[in-house]
Design a protein around this motif. Sequence first.
Motif, PDB file in Angstrom:
ATOM      1  N   GLY A  10      45.741  54.375  40.318  1.00 52.64           N
ATOM      2  CA  GLY A  10      45.565  53.236  39.411  1.00 52.64           C
ATOM      3  C   GLY A  10      44.097  53.156  39.048  1.00 52.64           C
ATOM      4  O   GLY A  10      43.248  53.801  39.681  1.00 52.64           O
ATOM      5  N   ALA A  11      43.798  52.328  38.057  1.00 49.67           N
ATOM      6  CA  ALA A  11      42.417  52.235  37.569  1.00 49.67           C
ATOM      7  C   ALA A  11      41.495  51.667  38.651  1.00 49.67           C
ATOM      8  O   ALA A  11      41.963  51.047  39.605  1.00 49.67           O
ATOM      9  CB  ALA A  11      42.391  51.328  36.339  1.00 49.67           C
ATOM     10  N   PRO A  12      40.173  51.865  38.489  1.00 50.07           N
ATOM     11  CA  PRO A  12      39.227  51.248  39.423  1.00 50.07           C
ATOM     12  C   PRO A  12      39.457  49.740  39.460  1.00 50.07           C
ATOM     13  O   PRO A  12      39.516  49.104  38.400  1.00 50.07           O
ATOM     14  CB  PRO A  12      37.851  51.550  38.798  1.00 50.07           C
ATOM     15  N   GLY A  17      43.380  49.410  47.252  1.00 49.82           N
ATOM     16  CA  GLY A  17      42.976  49.209  48.649  1.00 49.82           C
ATOM     17  C   GLY A  17      43.599  47.949  49.235  1.00 49.82           C
ATOM     18  O   GLY A  17      44.081  47.953  50.373  1.00 49.82           O
ATOM     19  N   THR A  18      43.605  46.880  48.435  1.00 51.39           N
ATOM     20  CA  THR A  18      44.178  45.599  48.892  1.00 51.39           C
ATOM     21  C   THR A  18      45.652  45.791  49.242  1.00 51.39           C
ATOM     22  O   THR A  18      46.109  45.380  50.315  1.00 51.39           O
ATOM     23  CB  THR A  18      44.026  44.550  47.766  1.00 51.39           C
ATOM     24  N   GLN A  19      46.395  46.426  48.344  1.00 55.21           N
ATOM     25  CA  GLN A  19      47.834  46.609  48.585  1.00 55.21           C
ATOM     26  C   GLN A  19      48.081  47.578  49.730  1.00 55.21           C
ATOM     27  O   GLN A  19      49.007  47.369  50.528  1.00 55.21           O
ATOM     28  CB  GLN A  19      48.532  47.082  47.292  1.00 55.21           C
ATOM     29  N   GLU A 179      52.057  38.457  45.027  1.00 48.96           N
ATOM     30  CA  GLU A 179      53.133  38.718  44.053  1.00 48.96           C
ATOM     31  C   GLU A 179      53.237  40.224  43.784  1.00 48.96           C
ATOM     32  O   GLU A 179      54.337  40.769  43.684  1.00 48.96           O
ATOM     33  CB  GLU A 179      52.820  37.997  42.748  1.00 48.96           C
ATOM     34  N   VAL A 180      52.091  40.871  43.663  1.00 48.11           N
ATOM     35  CA  VAL A 180      52.091  42.335  43.474  1.00 48.11           C
ATOM     36  C   VAL A 180      52.807  42.974  44.665  1.00 48.11           C
ATOM     37  O   VAL A 180      53.635  43.885  44.511  1.00 48.11           O
ATOM     38  CB  VAL A 180      50.641  42.881  43.349  1.00 48.11           C
ATOM     39  N   PHE A 181      52.511  42.456  45.855  1.00 46.43           N
ATOM     40  CA  PHE A 181      53.087  43.057  47.070  1.00 46.43           C
ATOM     41  C   PHE A 181      54.615  42.938  47.109  1.00 46.43           C
ATOM     42  O   PHE A 181      55.288  43.803  47.677  1.00 46.43           O
ATOM     43  CB  PHE A 181      52.434  42.455  48.322  1.00 46.43           C
TER      44      PHE A 181
HETATM   45  N1  LIG Z   1      46.081  41.107  42.624  1.00 48.58           N
HETATM   46  C1  LIG Z   1      44.775  40.783  42.655  1.00 48.58           C
HETATM   47  N2  LIG Z   1      44.334  39.687  42.008  1.00 48.58           N
HETATM   48  C2  LIG Z   1      43.031  39.340  42.022  1.00 48.58           C
HETATM   49  N3  LIG Z   1      42.064  40.059  42.673  1.00 48.58           N
HETATM   50  C3  LIG Z   1      42.457  41.159  43.327  1.00 48.58           C
HETATM   51  C4  LIG Z   1      43.817  41.583  43.351  1.00 48.58           C
HETATM   52  N4  LIG Z   1      43.905  42.721  44.082  1.00 48.58           N
HETATM   53  C5  LIG Z   1      42.650  43.006  44.486  1.00 48.58           C
HETATM   54  N5  LIG Z   1      41.780  42.071  44.056  1.00 48.58           N
HETATM   55  C6  LIG Z   1      40.333  42.036  44.237  1.00 48.58           C
HETATM   56  O1  LIG Z   1      39.799  42.949  43.284  1.00 48.58           O
HETATM   57  C7  LIG Z   1      38.782  43.760  43.876  1.00 48.58           C
HETATM   58  C8  LIG Z   1      39.220  45.223  43.832  1.00 48.58           C
HETATM   59  O2  LIG Z   1      40.347  45.374  44.690  1.00 48.58           O
HETATM   60  P1  LIG Z   1      40.590  46.725  45.498  1.00 48.58           P
HETATM   61  O3  LIG Z   1      39.352  47.112  46.211  1.00 48.58           O
HETATM   62  O4  LIG Z   1      41.818  46.537  46.290  1.00 48.58           O
HETATM   63  O5  LIG Z   1      40.864  47.704  44.275  1.00 48.58           O
HETATM   64  P2  LIG Z   1      40.903  49.286  44.237  1.00 48.58           P
HETATM   65  O6  LIG Z   1      41.931  49.663  43.238  1.00 48.58           O
HETATM   66  O7  LIG Z   1      41.070  49.850  45.616  1.00 48.58           O
HETATM   67  O8  LIG Z   1      39.445  49.577  43.702  1.00 48.58           O
HETATM   68  P3  LIG Z   1      38.610  50.945  43.647  1.00 48.58           P
HETATM   69  O9  LIG Z   1      39.439  51.963  42.966  1.00 48.58           O
HETATM   70  O10 LIG Z   1      37.437  50.555  42.826  1.00 48.58           O
HETATM   71  O11 LIG Z   1      38.257  51.291  45.057  1.00 48.58           O
HETATM   72  C9  LIG Z   1      38.567  43.215  45.289  1.00 48.58           C
HETATM   73  O12 LIG Z   1      37.525  42.284  45.251  1.00 48.58           O
HETATM   74  C10 LIG Z   1      39.903  42.541  45.603  1.00 48.58           C
HETATM   75  O13 LIG Z   1      39.750  41.475  46.525  1.00 48.58           O
END
Ligand SMILES: Nc1ncnc2c1ncn2[C@@H]1O[C@H](COP(=O)(O)OP(=O)(O)OP(=O)(O)O)[C@@H](O)[C@H]1O
Length: 198
Positions: A10-12, A17-19, A179-181
């Motif tokens: 997925g995009a940056p 990481g959160t999921q 909700e995403v989860f």
């Molecule tokens: N569904 C969401 N709604 C709002 N904020 C979110 C959501 N999911 C993640 N975030 C926040 O957005 C930021 C990026 O999330 P995360 O690090 O999980 O993304 P990522 O896709 O792993 O990023 P990267 O590819 O840059 O490492 C974090 O500050 C996180 O807390």
Amino acid sequence: MLPEVVFVLGAPGAGKGTQCSYISKEYDFVHLSAGDLLREERQRPGSEYGEMIEEKIRNGEIVPVEVTCSLIHKAMQKSGKSRFLIDGFPRNKVNLDGWDRVMSDKTKLLFVLFFECSRDICTERCLGRGAAGSGRSDDNLESLQKRFNTYINDTMPIINHYDQLGLVKRVNAESVPMEVFQDVKKAFDGAGLQRIAN
Ligand SMILES: Nc1ncnc2c1ncn2[C@@H]1O[C@H](COP(=O)(O)OP(=O)(O)OP(=O)(O)O)[C@@H](O)[C@H]1O
Ligand SMILES: Nc1ccn([C@@H]2O[C@H](COP(=O)(O)O)[C@@H](O)[C@H]2O)c(=O)n1
């Protein structure tokens, strides 16, 4: 049995990481983030790759696959586990070919989890993460523009490649994390993956 792998793309800032951290608490998967492994290697005293990795990360470019694949492989072995979420990999054709060359006969790819999220939302999330003190050298507008270019030009074709093989599970990542989860769980349950008993 071969170790099982789910690639998470997925995009940056889409929320991979959160999921992944939610998934690894509810299902028996180890979360390995390619970006985190590269950032750790960059910090490792004596690493011959530290400067090269920093330059690539700041410019949103992809690190040579031999380095990334070897870090992933070592982390898999060190975990002693057999199911892995590999977050942020493969990011381009060279990543894909490198994995296929070295790892595809040592692992079984279950599916690719693809988080869909608009560029505006992703940008806002990454800038918010930077403002909150992520310490990441690429959570700034200049790096983000380059990271998005790499994502569109190099990573999207990989997602399309797996889509043509019927391996992509898409999740809309624009709503709040829990909700995403809910949709992520549908994807994992639909693949017959058991939840960890509490
Ligand atoms: N569904 C969401 N709604 C709002 N904020 C979110 C959501 N999911 C993640 N975030 C926040 O957005 C930021 C990026 O999330 P995360 O690090 O999980 O993304 P990522 O896709 O792993 O990023 P990267 O590819 O840059 O490492 C974090 O500050 C996180 O807390
Ligand atoms: N397969 C990969 C994954 C990441 N990188 C580099 O790390 C940067 C940060 O990645 P995140 O997944 O944590 O956003 C990325 O922009 C690349 O520079 C890589 O080279 N190869």
